[in-house]
Design a protein around this motif. Structure first.
Motif, PDB file in Angstrom:
ATOM      1  N   GLU A 177      49.798  37.540  36.653  1.00 43.88           N
ATOM      2  CA  GLU A 177      48.818  38.025  35.702  1.00 43.88           C
ATOM      3  C   GLU A 177      48.424  39.439  36.091  1.00 43.88           C
ATOM      4  N   LYS A 178      48.169  40.249  35.117  1.00 39.28           N
ATOM      5  CA  LYS A 178      47.727  41.614  35.349  1.00 39.28           C
ATOM      6  C   LYS A 178      46.221  41.617  35.561  1.00 39.28           C
ATOM      7  N   MET A 179      45.777  42.437  36.511  1.00 40.70           N
ATOM      8  CA  MET A 179      44.355  42.530  36.826  1.00 40.70           C
ATOM      9  C   MET A 179      43.993  44.004  36.922  1.00 40.70           C
ATOM     10  N   THR A 180      42.876  44.385  36.381  1.00 38.50           N
ATOM     11  CA  THR A 180      42.407  45.766  36.447  1.00 38.50           C
ATOM     12  C   THR A 180      41.196  45.821  37.356  1.00 38.50           C
ATOM     13  N   ILE A 181      41.172  46.816  38.249  1.00 36.69           N
ATOM     14  CA  ILE A 181      40.018  46.987  39.134  1.00 36.69           C
ATOM     15  C   ILE A 181      39.569  48.439  39.091  1.00 36.69           C
TER      16      ILE A 181
END
Length: 137
Positions: A14-18
């Motif tokens: 899954e792609k995660m943005t931080i």
């Protein structure tokens, strides 16, 4: 009944943005430039895995205490039909990926599944996701 796999396969991510401070980001870029990591994502994945390793005992104890499935739980039409035939209602509790196969109808999902709790990702057809919306945490 359901299958369990402890590690995700390639493509099961899954792609995660931080958001990060510019100084931290600059330091990450410096380590990448110096060849310690191939890119920013490589450093961040490594850092997360290292932190999870530090907390591995706590995670194992929590998974056991809460009777969670760790990894992949895949449910197909036959699994859900067996549950309905046995008069059971499934409580799906997963840390990782819970997947309901495309051949499962919304009606069968409603008849067989009491609740869905997923810490990670939940994959199901849009119709099944909609049918289970009030049972999903």
């Amino acid at each position: 009944m359901p299958t369990t796999e402890p590690r995700p396969r390639v493509g099961d991510t899954e792609k995660m943005t931080i958001n990060m401070g510019v100084v931290d980001l600059g330091q990450i870029d410096l380590l990448v430039q110096e060849g310690f990591y191939s890119n920013r994502s490589d450093l961040i994945r490594t850092a997360v895995r290292n932190l999870l390793a530090v907390h591995a005992d706590t995670l194992r104890q929590t998974v056991a205490r809460r009777t969670l499935t760790l990894g992949l739980q895949s449910l197909g039409r036959a699994d859900l039909e067996r549950a309905v035939a046995a008069g059971e209602r499934l409580k799906i509790q997963v840390v990782g990926l819970a997947r309901i196969d495309a051949d499962v109808t919304p009606e069968l999902a409603l008849a067989a599944i009491e609740s869905v709790t997923v810490l990670g990702a939940f994959q199901a057809s849009p119709a099944v996701r909609k049918a289970l919306a009030d049972r999903t945490k």
